[in-house]
Design a protein around this motif. Structure first.
Motif, PDB file in Angstrom:
ATOM      1  N   ILE A 138       0.840  -1.198   0.000  1.00  0.00           N
ATOM      2  CA  ILE A 138       0.000   0.000   0.000  1.00  0.00           C
ATOM      3  C   ILE A 138       0.873   1.245   0.000  1.00  0.00           C
ATOM      4  CG2 ILE A 138      -1.645   1.335   1.361  1.00  0.00           C
ATOM      5  CD1 ILE A 138      -2.852  -1.281   2.283  1.00  0.00           C
ATOM      6  N   ALA A 139       1.918   1.236   0.837  1.00  0.00           N
ATOM      7  CA  ALA A 139       2.792   2.405   0.888  1.00  0.00           C
ATOM      8  C   ALA A 139       3.446   2.647  -0.462  1.00  0.00           C
ATOM      9  CB  ALA A 139       3.866   2.199   1.971  1.00  0.00           C
ATOM     10  N   HIS A 140       3.879   1.565  -1.109  1.00  0.00           N
ATOM     11  CA  HIS A 140       4.487   1.714  -2.429  1.00  0.00           C
ATOM     12  C   HIS A 140       3.486   2.250  -3.432  1.00  0.00           C
ATOM     13  CE1 HIS A 140       7.083   0.902  -5.846  1.00  0.00           C
ATOM     14  NE2 HIS A 140       6.061   0.288  -6.433  1.00  0.00           N
ATOM     15  N   ALA A 141       2.241   1.712  -3.361  1.00  0.00           N
ATOM     16  CA  ALA A 141       1.212   2.164  -4.298  1.00  0.00           C
ATOM     17  C   ALA A 141       0.918   3.635  -4.113  1.00  0.00           C
ATOM     18  CB  ALA A 141      -0.059   1.334  -4.098  1.00  0.00           C
ATOM     19  N   ARG A 142       0.923   4.077  -2.864  1.00  0.00           N
ATOM     20  CA  ARG A 142       0.657   5.500  -2.603  1.00  0.00           C
ATOM     21  C   ARG A 142       1.747   6.378  -3.201  1.00  0.00           C
ATOM     22  NH1 ARG A 142      -1.178   4.386   3.549  1.00  0.00           N
ATOM     23  NH2 ARG A 142      -3.391   4.191   3.162  1.00  0.00           N
ATOM     24  N   ARG A 143       2.994   5.871  -3.188  1.00  0.00           N
ATOM     25  CA  ARG A 143       4.086   6.680  -3.729  1.00  0.00           C
ATOM     26  C   ARG A 143       4.108   6.634  -5.254  1.00  0.00           C
ATOM     27  NH1 ARG A 143       6.918   4.090   0.497  1.00  0.00           N
ATOM     28  NH2 ARG A 143       7.754   2.596  -0.993  1.00  0.00           N
ATOM     29  N   ALA A 144       3.819   5.435  -5.814  1.00  0.00           N
ATOM     30  CA  ALA A 144       4.082   5.238  -7.236  1.00  0.00           C
ATOM     31  C   ALA A 144       2.869   5.341  -8.139  1.00  0.00           C
ATOM     32  CB  ALA A 144       4.745   3.868  -7.431  1.00  0.00           C
ATOM     33  N   LEU A 145       1.696   5.046  -7.631  1.00  0.00           N
ATOM     34  CA  LEU A 145       0.520   4.968  -8.502  1.00  0.00           C
ATOM     35  C   LEU A 145      -0.498   6.019  -8.116  1.00  0.00           C
ATOM     36  CD1 LEU A 145       0.001   1.116  -8.838  1.00  0.00           C
ATOM     37  CD2 LEU A 145       0.812   2.697 -10.561  1.00  0.00           C
ATOM     38  N   TRP A 146      -0.190   7.266  -8.344  1.00  0.00           N
ATOM     39  CA  TRP A 146      -1.166   8.283  -7.977  1.00  0.00           C
ATOM     40  C   TRP A 146      -1.526   9.109  -9.186  1.00  0.00           C
ATOM     41  CZ3 TRP A 146      -0.493  13.609  -8.132  1.00  0.00           C
ATOM     42  CH2 TRP A 146       0.813  14.047  -8.323  1.00  0.00           C
ATOM     43  N   LEU A 147      -2.794   9.482  -9.242  1.00  0.00           N
ATOM     44  CA  LEU A 147      -3.258  10.316 -10.338  1.00  0.00           C
ATOM     45  C   LEU A 147      -4.351  11.208  -9.804  1.00  0.00           C
ATOM     46  CD1 LEU A 147      -3.081  10.918 -13.362  1.00  0.00           C
ATOM     47  CD2 LEU A 147      -4.948   9.287 -13.690  1.00  0.00           C
ATOM     48  N   GLY A 148      -4.084  12.505  -9.724  1.00  0.00           N
ATOM     49  CA  GLY A 148      -5.077  13.438  -9.182  1.00  0.00           C
ATOM     50  C   GLY A 148      -6.129  13.758 -10.219  1.00  0.00           C
ATOM     51  N   LEU A 149      -7.034  12.822 -10.470  1.00  0.00           N
ATOM     52  CA  LEU A 149      -8.046  13.014 -11.507  1.00  0.00           C
ATOM     53  C   LEU A 149      -9.106  14.013 -11.090  1.00  0.00           C
ATOM     54  CD1 LEU A 149      -8.573   9.336 -12.666  1.00  0.00           C
ATOM     55  CD2 LEU A 149      -7.207  11.109 -13.745  1.00  0.00           C
ATOM     56  N   ALA A 150      -9.204  14.271  -9.802  1.00  0.00           N
ATOM     57  CA  ALA A 150     -10.296  15.126  -9.350  1.00  0.00           C
ATOM     58  C   ALA A 150     -10.066  16.576  -9.714  1.00  0.00           C
ATOM     59  CB  ALA A 150     -10.463  15.007  -7.832  1.00  0.00           C
ATOM     60  N   ILE A 151      -8.809  16.970  -9.856  1.00  0.00           N
ATOM     61  CA  ILE A 151      -8.504  18.345 -10.238  1.00  0.00           C
ATOM     62  C   ILE A 151      -7.354  18.339 -11.219  1.00  0.00           C
ATOM     63  CG2 ILE A 151      -9.351  19.417  -8.137  1.00  0.00           C
ATOM     64  CD1 ILE A 151      -6.592  19.288  -6.998  1.00  0.00           C
ATOM     65  N   ALA A 152      -7.153  19.411 -11.921  1.00  0.00           N
ATOM     66  CA  ALA A 152      -6.112  19.465 -12.941  1.00  0.00           C
ATOM     67  C   ALA A 152      -4.991  20.385 -12.491  1.00  0.00           C
ATOM     68  CB  ALA A 152      -6.704  19.973 -14.259  1.00  0.00           C
ATOM     69  N   GLY A 153      -3.848  20.276 -13.189  1.00  0.00           N
ATOM     70  CA  GLY A 153      -2.744  21.200 -12.964  1.00  0.00           C
ATOM     71  C   GLY A 153      -1.974  20.924 -11.697  1.00  0.00           C
ATOM     72  N   PRO A 154      -1.190  21.915 -11.213  1.00  0.00           N
ATOM     73  CA  PRO A 154      -0.317  21.720 -10.056  1.00  0.00           C
ATOM     74  C   PRO A 154      -1.058  21.309  -8.797  1.00  0.00           C
ATOM     75  CG  PRO A 154       0.241  23.736 -11.227  1.00  0.00           C
ATOM     76  CD  PRO A 154      -1.048  23.253 -11.808  1.00  0.00           C
ATOM     77  N   ALA A 155      -2.331  21.701  -8.688  1.00  0.00           N
ATOM     78  CA  ALA A 155      -3.063  21.345  -7.465  1.00  0.00           C
ATOM     79  C   ALA A 155      -3.208  19.848  -7.302  1.00  0.00           C
ATOM     80  CB  ALA A 155      -4.453  22.001  -7.479  1.00  0.00           C
ATOM     81  N   ALA A 156      -3.058  19.088  -8.425  1.00  0.00           N
ATOM     82  CA  ALA A 156      -3.185  17.631  -8.321  1.00  0.00           C
ATOM     83  C   ALA A 156      -2.151  17.049  -7.382  1.00  0.00           C
ATOM     84  CB  ALA A 156      -3.050  16.995  -9.700  1.00  0.00           C
ATOM     85  N   ALA A 157      -1.022  17.731  -7.222  1.00  0.00           N
ATOM     86  CA  ALA A 157       0.031  17.219  -6.352  1.00  0.00           C
ATOM     87  C   ALA A 157      -0.375  17.223  -4.889  1.00  0.00           C
ATOM     88  CB  ALA A 157       1.300  18.048  -6.544  1.00  0.00           C
ATOM     89  N   THR A 158      -1.468  17.872  -4.557  1.00  0.00           N
ATOM     90  CA  THR A 158      -1.916  17.897  -3.164  1.00  0.00           C
ATOM     91  C   THR A 158      -2.877  16.754  -2.875  1.00  0.00           C
ATOM     92  OG1 THR A 158      -3.809  19.330  -3.648  1.00  0.00           O
ATOM     93  CG2 THR A 158      -1.700  20.400  -3.158  1.00  0.00           C
ATOM     94  N   ALA A 159      -2.999  15.795  -3.797  1.00  0.00           N
ATOM     95  CA  ALA A 159      -3.917  14.670  -3.598  1.00  0.00           C
ATOM     96  C   ALA A 159      -3.712  14.061  -2.217  1.00  0.00           C
ATOM     97  CB  ALA A 159      -3.686  13.618  -4.672  1.00  0.00           C
ATOM     98  N   ASN A 160      -4.804  13.871  -1.489  1.00  0.00           N
ATOM     99  CA  ASN A 160      -4.645  13.375  -0.131  1.00  0.00           C
ATOM    100  C   ASN A 160      -5.559  12.219   0.218  1.00  0.00           C
ATOM    101  OD1 ASN A 160      -7.025  14.758  -0.099  1.00  0.00           O
ATOM    102  ND2 ASN A 160      -6.443  16.241   1.464  1.00  0.00           N
ATOM    103  N   ILE A 161      -6.412  11.777  -0.692  1.00  0.00           N
ATOM    104  CA  ILE A 161      -7.218  10.577  -0.448  1.00  0.00           C
ATOM    105  C   ILE A 161      -6.686   9.472  -1.337  1.00  0.00           C
ATOM    106  CG2 ILE A 161      -9.467   9.495  -0.774  1.00  0.00           C
ATOM    107  CD1 ILE A 161     -10.772  11.808   0.418  1.00  0.00           C
ATOM    108  N   THR A 162      -6.375   8.337  -0.735  1.00  0.00           N
ATOM    109  CA  THR A 162      -5.945   7.173  -1.491  1.00  0.00           C
ATOM    110  C   THR A 162      -7.180   6.365  -1.857  1.00  0.00           C
ATOM    111  OG1 THR A 162      -3.847   7.100  -0.288  1.00  0.00           O
ATOM    112  CG2 THR A 162      -4.503   5.113  -1.463  1.00  0.00           C
TER     113      THR A 162
END
Length: 243
Positions: free
Chosen positions: A4-28
């Motif tokens: 799970i920890a690896h997935a959180r680091r490696a498999l993230w995609l902030g689909l809910a918002i676009a642009g730089p704000a996607a980097a603030t994704a906080n729900i796995t």
């Protein structure tokens, strides 16, 4: 829980918002690839009967998130531990799970459940589930920690067939049925149709068993840990369009 920890680091995609704000994704947002419900794409997005409405709900609600491919038992363990803002896609709701998790509105409803049976196990098509489970010597293959809905769960408890539990996914479970390690396994008709359509020449080793007394299929939900704030659940509920 390293996966799970690896997935959180490696498999993230902030689909809910676009642009730089996607980097603030906080729900796995956990998923386990399971066509036709959850289908992963090369870009890290997830679609399918439950994947598409779940991703759309987060996007519509403007809630940042990351997809994380995670085995079902690890999803359940993480949500029980309640250490992070974790959610999982497409789970059934039942009283046991409601003790440690919270659920959005339903995002999908299955067709009535069926069984995929080994061709060597013959019972009458459209018989009742009760009579099938009462068959002498019947062996049922179940996924560990899964609920098949109250009708099937309660019927299994009542008639106590021989049970084999596994953590394998449905494609491997189907192979177990083909090899005769059990007589049948339960699933929604949508999934059974998909598996049979992709079984190739081996599809002749199985048959689809429907039950005359099977109720409407179970609803599927986004299940979240209690770390997820109530206002996020409410925003998701407003964004979910399934009725």
């Amino acid at each position: 829980m390293q996966g799970i920890a690896h997935a959180r680091r490696a498999l993230w995609l902030g689909l809910a918002i676009a642009g730089p704000a996607a980097a603030t994704a906080n729900i796995t947002l956990f998923y386990n690839e399971r066509p036709p419900y959850l289908i992963a794409a090369h870009d890290g997005s997830v679609s399918g009967l439950t994947g598409t409405p779940a991703g759309r709900a987060f996007a519509t609600a403007g809630i940042p998130f990351m997809w994380a491919r995670t085995p079902a038992n690890r999803q359940l363990a993480a949500i029980k531990q309640n250490k992070a803002m974790d959610c999982a896609v497409g789970w059934f709701k039942n009283p046991e799970r409601e003790q440690f998790a919270q659920f959005t509105k339903a995002i999908y409803r299955d067709k009535p459940a069926v069984a995929l049976a080994n061709k060597g196990f013959q019972v009458n098509q459209y018989d009742t589930l009760e009579r099938v489970l009462a068959t002498s010597g019947i062996r049922v293959l179940l996924k560990e920690n899964y609920s098949y809905g109250p009708f099937i769960d309660n019927s299994i408890a009542r008639y106590s067939p021989h049970l084999t539990h596994t953590t394998a996914e449905n494609a491997l479970m189907l192979e177990m049925i083909r090899k005769g390690r059990a007589d049948l396994m339960f699933m929604a008709e949508e999934e059974a149709d998909y598996l049979l359509a992709n079984a190739g020449a081996g599809g002749g080793d199985f048959y689809l068993l429907k039950f005359s007394d099977m109720p409407a299929g179970e609803k599927r939900y986004i299940m979240c840990s209690k770390q997820v704030p109530e206002d996020i659940i409410e925003r998701l509920n407003r964004a979910i369009t399934f009725e």
